[in-house]
Design a protein around this motif. Structure first.
Motif, PDB file in Angstrom:
ATOM      1  N   ASP A  89      34.713  23.097  39.913  1.00 36.88           N
ATOM      2  CA  ASP A  89      35.430  23.719  41.020  1.00 36.88           C
ATOM      3  C   ASP A  89      34.477  24.592  41.819  1.00 36.88           C
ATOM      4  OD1 ASP A  89      37.863  22.611  40.160  1.00 36.88           O
ATOM      5  OD2 ASP A  89      38.082  24.219  38.680  1.00 36.88           O
ATOM      6  N   LYS A  90      35.002  25.109  42.934  1.00 41.56           N
ATOM      7  CA  LYS A  90      34.220  26.028  43.745  1.00 41.56           C
ATOM      8  C   LYS A  90      33.894  27.276  42.923  1.00 41.56           C
ATOM      9  CE  LYS A  90      35.427  26.559  47.988  1.00 41.56           C
ATOM     10  NZ  LYS A  90      36.138  26.955  49.230  1.00 41.56           N
ATOM     11  N   PRO A  91      32.633  27.772  42.964  1.00 41.83           N
ATOM     12  CA  PRO A  91      32.299  28.968  42.194  1.00 41.83           C
ATOM     13  C   PRO A  91      33.073  30.174  42.704  1.00 41.83           C
ATOM     14  CG  PRO A  91      30.530  28.417  43.724  1.00 41.83           C
ATOM     15  CD  PRO A  91      31.497  27.261  43.739  1.00 41.83           C
ATOM     16  N   PRO A  92      33.221  31.212  41.880  1.00 42.53           N
ATOM     17  CA  PRO A  92      33.917  32.414  42.340  1.00 42.53           C
ATOM     18  C   PRO A  92      33.248  32.970  43.596  1.00 42.53           C
ATOM     19  CG  PRO A  92      33.529  32.504  39.979  1.00 42.53           C
ATOM     20  CD  PRO A  92      32.747  31.337  40.495  1.00 42.53           C
ATOM     21  N   PRO A  93      34.008  33.602  44.491  1.00 44.31           N
ATOM     22  CA  PRO A  93      33.416  34.186  45.697  1.00 44.31           C
ATOM     23  C   PRO A  93      32.302  35.167  45.354  1.00 44.31           C
ATOM     24  CG  PRO A  93      35.804  34.203  45.835  1.00 44.31           C
ATOM     25  CD  PRO A  93      35.464  33.797  44.427  1.00 44.31           C
ATOM     26  N   ALA A  94      31.378  35.341  46.288  1.00 45.49           N
ATOM     27  CA  ALA A  94      30.217  36.209  46.049  1.00 45.49           C
ATOM     28  C   ALA A  94      30.637  37.624  45.677  1.00 45.49           C
ATOM     29  CB  ALA A  94      29.331  36.225  47.296  1.00 45.49           C
ATOM     30  N   TRP A  95      31.700  38.133  46.327  1.00 44.37           N
ATOM     31  CA  TRP A  95      32.074  39.524  46.075  1.00 44.37           C
ATOM     32  C   TRP A  95      32.613  39.701  44.666  1.00 44.37           C
ATOM     33  CZ3 TRP A  95      37.019  41.297  44.978  1.00 44.37           C
ATOM     34  CH2 TRP A  95      38.068  40.409  45.188  1.00 44.37           C
ATOM     35  N   LYS A  96      33.276  38.680  44.125  1.00 46.48           N
ATOM     36  CA  LYS A  96      33.770  38.777  42.755  1.00 46.48           C
ATOM     37  C   LYS A  96      32.611  38.749  41.758  1.00 46.48           C
ATOM     38  CE  LYS A  96      38.443  36.834  43.153  1.00 46.48           C
ATOM     39  NZ  LYS A  96      39.366  35.792  42.635  1.00 46.48           N
ATOM     40  N   GLN A  97      31.657  37.862  41.996  1.00 49.18           N
ATOM     41  CA  GLN A  97      30.498  37.786  41.112  1.00 49.18           C
ATOM     42  C   GLN A  97      29.748  39.114  41.101  1.00 49.18           C
ATOM     43  OE1 GLN A  97      28.057  34.271  41.452  1.00 49.18           O
ATOM     44  NE2 GLN A  97      29.694  33.094  42.399  1.00 49.18           N
ATOM     45  N   THR A  98      29.522  39.648  42.306  1.00 48.87           N
ATOM     46  CA  THR A  98      28.796  40.910  42.410  1.00 48.87           C
ATOM     47  C   THR A  98      29.564  42.052  41.756  1.00 48.87           C
ATOM     48  OG1 THR A  98      27.839  40.152  44.498  1.00 48.87           O
ATOM     49  CG2 THR A  98      27.713  42.506  44.033  1.00 48.87           C
ATOM     50  N   LEU A 135      46.251  41.689  40.959  1.00 49.53           N
ATOM     51  CA  LEU A 135      46.155  42.267  39.628  1.00 49.53           C
ATOM     52  C   LEU A 135      44.698  42.409  39.200  1.00 49.53           C
ATOM     53  CD1 LEU A 135      47.576  43.267  37.098  1.00 49.53           C
ATOM     54  CD2 LEU A 135      47.705  40.895  36.301  1.00 49.53           C
ATOM     55  N   GLY A 136      43.887  41.418  39.522  1.00 48.91           N
ATOM     56  CA  GLY A 136      42.475  41.482  39.163  1.00 48.91           C
ATOM     57  C   GLY A 136      41.744  42.582  39.894  1.00 48.91           C
ATOM     58  N   ALA A 137      42.036  42.753  41.190  1.00 47.34           N
ATOM     59  CA  ALA A 137      41.397  43.816  41.959  1.00 47.34           C
ATOM     60  C   ALA A 137      41.773  45.185  41.393  1.00 47.34           C
ATOM     61  CB  ALA A 137      41.796  43.710  43.425  1.00 47.34           C
ATOM     62  N   CYS A 138      43.040  45.349  41.032  1.00 41.85           N
ATOM     63  CA  CYS A 138      43.482  46.615  40.430  1.00 41.85           C
ATOM     64  C   CYS A 138      42.819  46.843  39.075  1.00 41.85           C
ATOM     65  CB  CYS A 138      45.002  46.625  40.280  1.00 41.85           C
ATOM     66  SG  CYS A 138      45.904  46.679  41.841  1.00 41.85           S
ATOM     67  N   THR A 139      42.664  45.764  38.304  1.00 43.12           N
ATOM     68  CA  THR A 139      42.014  45.873  36.994  1.00 43.12           C
ATOM     69  C   THR A 139      40.563  46.306  37.147  1.00 43.12           C
ATOM     70  OG1 THR A 139      43.448  44.148  36.069  1.00 43.12           O
ATOM     71  CG2 THR A 139      41.400  44.615  34.895  1.00 43.12           C
ATOM     72  N   MET A 140      39.857  45.679  38.084  1.00 48.00           N
ATOM     73  CA  MET A 140      38.451  46.038  38.299  1.00 48.00           C
ATOM     74  C   MET A 140      38.322  47.482  38.754  1.00 48.00           C
ATOM     75  SD  MET A 140      36.518  43.463  37.507  1.00 48.00           S
ATOM     76  CE  MET A 140      34.981  43.874  38.338  1.00 48.00           C
TER      77      MET A 140
END
Length: 313
Positions: free
Chosen positions: A213-222, A293-298
């Motif tokens: 699949d498409k890799p995670p967006p750059a901002w998530k990886q960073t 939910l992921g953004a809040c978790t991070m």
């Protein structure tokens, strides 16, 4: 201009069709444009490339760090003056100065195959014509994200460089293994001395395994790298730095960086990717909920790390 994409846009693409005798003036203009764009606030990258080697059609992609920075550059007097200087070089009836599209452009949202080709002497025109044909064919395949063909840049580098971009590795592989491409390669083979290719992926590819699949967006990886790197650096400052205080700063920095990279690469990133995989690649049906939910978790994890180290230090 597609203004509907402007709120999320971080890049603008300008299409240019040159007059036949404008090669040298356009080369000089590119230098001025690069200088002007690179000095603009929020500048990230500039990509100026022909549709194929020798083509009069050029694409100028200007990338910025934010939509606000992009908008400032779009209306900048320096940019307007540069395009006014370009106007006499453009082909009558070709792409206009306002033939532009603003869009979001994530450099890690696609996978790129780099192909280096050594063309037999005197067969360059045949290769250029063939490059146009294969470009038309691959553009019809699902996931196609663009191509760049660059002629040899010096006597020491006598090869043509082709960048072929698709949305996912699976879609790129589908094109590379297609019957259409094999037939086109057979057609040009007598005119080519050698081929060499390799795949460009995410700079964090080793930490984010290829699932097709498409890799995670750059901002998530960073963001995930920051989550695991920050505590490592803070712990080194607290406990390792006193032990390295007597060493030369370059040696101490090298030792600290070596330890940081080793710990982040293994096992910390593997653990982080395992526990946050649901956020990195959410299922389409649950994407919106998991993104929030992921953004809040991070954010919560960042605050916990900051609170701990504010107490420790």
């Amino acid at each position: 201009m597609n203004d509907s994409t402007l709120p999320a846009a971080t890049a603008i693409t300008t299409n240019v069709t040159l007059r036949a005798d404008m090669g040298q003036p356009f080369a000089a203009w590119q230098s001025k444009f690069t200088s002007g764009a690179s000095q603009a606030a929020g500048f990230l990258a500039l990509d100026i490339a022909p549709a194929f080697a020798g083509s009069p059609d050029w694409r100028i992609i200007q990338r910025f760090r934010s939509p606000e920075a992009l908008e400032v550059w779009r209306t900048c007097p320096v940019r307007e003056q540069l395009f006014a200087e370009l106007a006499p070089m453009r082909q009558a009836g070709g792409a206009r100065a306002d033939d532009e599209t603003v869009h979001a452009l994530d450099p890690l949202s696609c996978v790129t195959e780099v192909i280096m080709t050594v063309v037999e002497a005197g067969k360059e025109s045949i290769f250029r014509s063939w490059a146009e044909t294969i470009q038309a064919s691959q553009s019809m395949f699902p996931g196609y994200m663009g191509t760049l063909v660059q002629a040899p840049v010096s006597e020491e580098m006598q090869y043509w460089t082709t960048l072929v971009r698709f949305s996912t590795p699976a879609q790129l592989d589908a094109w590379l293994g297609s019957t259409d491409r094999k037939q086109l390669l057979e057609r040009v083979q007598p005119n080519v001395a050698s081929w060499k290719s390799y795949r460009m992926q995410s700079p964090f590819a080793g930490w984010f395994p290829d699932t097709g699949d498409k890799p995670p967006p750059a901002w998530k990886q960073t963001a995930l790298v920051l989550l695991v790197l920050f505590p490592v650096v803070m712990l080194e400052i607290k406990f390792l730095s006193p032990w390295l205080a007597g060493l030369h700063v370059s040696i101490a920095t090298f030792i600290g960086n070596a330890i940081s990279v080793s710990l982040v690469s293994w096992p910390l990133m593997k653990v982080a990717v395992f526990f946050m995989g649901w956020w990195l690649r959410p299922e389409p049906a649950q994407r919106r909920r998991r993104e929030m939910l992921g953004a809040c978790t991070m954010l919560g994890l960042y605050l916990i790390e900051l609170a701990i180290f504010m107490l420790v230090f």
